[in-house]
Design an enzyme around this catalytic site. Structure first.
Site, mmCIF file in Angstrom:
data_model
loop_
_atom_site.group_PDB
_atom_site.id
_atom_site.type_symbol
_atom_site.label_atom_id
_atom_site.label_comp_id
_atom_site.label_asym_id
_atom_site.label_seq_id
_atom_site.Cartn_x
_atom_site.Cartn_y
_atom_site.Cartn_z
ATOM 1 N N CYS A 110 40.459 41.669 45.393
ATOM 2 C CA CYS A 110 40.688 39.936 44.972
ATOM 3 C C CYS A 110 41.108 40.128 43.799
ATOM 4 C CB CYS A 110 39.888 39.400 45.408
ATOM 5 S SG CYS A 110 38.432 39.138 44.939
ATOM 6 N N ASP B 94 38.806 40.173 41.289
ATOM 7 C CA ASP B 94 37.330 38.873 40.925
ATOM 8 C C ASP B 94 37.188 39.738 40.037
ATOM 9 O OD1 ASP B 94 39.186 37.121 41.562
ATOM 10 O OD2 ASP B 94 37.388 35.828 43.263
ATOM 11 N N CYS C 21 37.202 33.210 42.279
ATOM 12 C CA CYS C 21 37.385 32.145 43.004
ATOM 13 C C CYS C 21 36.617 30.711 43.629
ATOM 14 C CB CYS C 21 37.380 32.795 44.675
ATOM 15 S SG CYS C 21 36.557 33.129 45.340
ATOM 16 N N CYS D 92 32.705 37.249 48.426
ATOM 17 C CA CYS D 92 32.145 36.973 46.628
ATOM 18 C C CYS D 92 30.496 37.019 46.866
ATOM 19 C CB CYS D 92 32.878 35.338 47.288
ATOM 20 S SG CYS D 92 34.062 34.941 48.117
#
Ligand code: FES
Length: 144
Positions: free
Chosen positions: A35, A37, A60, A104
Site C-alpha cells: 500500500c 504506507d 491510511c 495496518c
C-alpha cells in the site's frame, strides 16, 4: 454495523503522540510495499523505561489509529513490555479492525520493535535477536 469502531475513529481523528522527538534514543521506520504506507516511531528511554514516544505515519486511517493506540500502550512501560506488544493487542485495544485492515496494525508492532532494536544497537546493548523479526520476514512489512 459500522466498518470502524468508535475507538478507531477517535484515534484516527485525534491521534495521540503525533510528532517527532529530537535526539530520540531509538527510531524505527517500517513500510508496507503493497500500500506504500510508512510509519516512524521515536522513543525516549530512561533506565529501560519508555518515557516518551511519538510517531509519524504516512498512511491510511487504520495505520494512524494503530500508531496512536500502540504509542499509548507502550508509554511509560519498560522496554521488555513494549517488545511483547502484538498487533493483535493493538487491534483489540481499538475494538477491532476490518480483516483487510489488520495488516495496518502489524506496522505499529514492527515499528516499535524496530525502534527498540535501534536503541539497543546504538548503545551496544546485547539482546536476544529472536525477539526481532528478520528484515522483510513479514509479507506486509519491510524496512524502508
Ligand atoms: Fe497501508 Fe493501512 S492500508 S497500512
Amino acid at each position: 454495523m459500522a466498518l470502524y469502531s468508535e475507538k478507531v475513529m477517535d484515534h484516527f481523528r485525534n491521534p495521540r503522540n503525533v510528532g517527532v522527538i529530537e535526539n530520540a534514543d531509538g527510531v524505527g521506520e517500517v513500510g508496507n510495499p503493497v500500500c506504500g504506507d510508512i510509519m516512524k516511531i521515536y522513543l525516549k528511554i530512561e533506565n529501560d523505561i519508555i518515557t516518551d514516544v511519538k510517531f509519524e505515519t504516512f498512511g491510511c486511517g487504520s495505520a494512524i489509529a494503530s500508531s496512536s493506540m500502540a504509542t499509548e500502550l507502550i508509554k511509560g512501560k519498560p522496554l521488555s513490555e513494549a517488545l511483547t506488544l502484538t498487533n493483535k493487542a493493538v487491534t483489540e485495544a481499538l475494538d477491532g479492525l476490518p480483516a483487510h485492515k489488520l495488516h495496518c496494525s502489524v506496522l505499529a508492532e514492527e515499528a516499535i520493535k524496530s525502534a527498540v532494536k535501534d536503541y539497543y544497537d546504538k548503545n551496544g546493548i546485547e539482546y536476544d535477536k529472536s525477539q526481532f523479526p528478520e528484515e522483510n520476514s513479514c509479507d506486509h512489512c519491510c524496512k524502508v
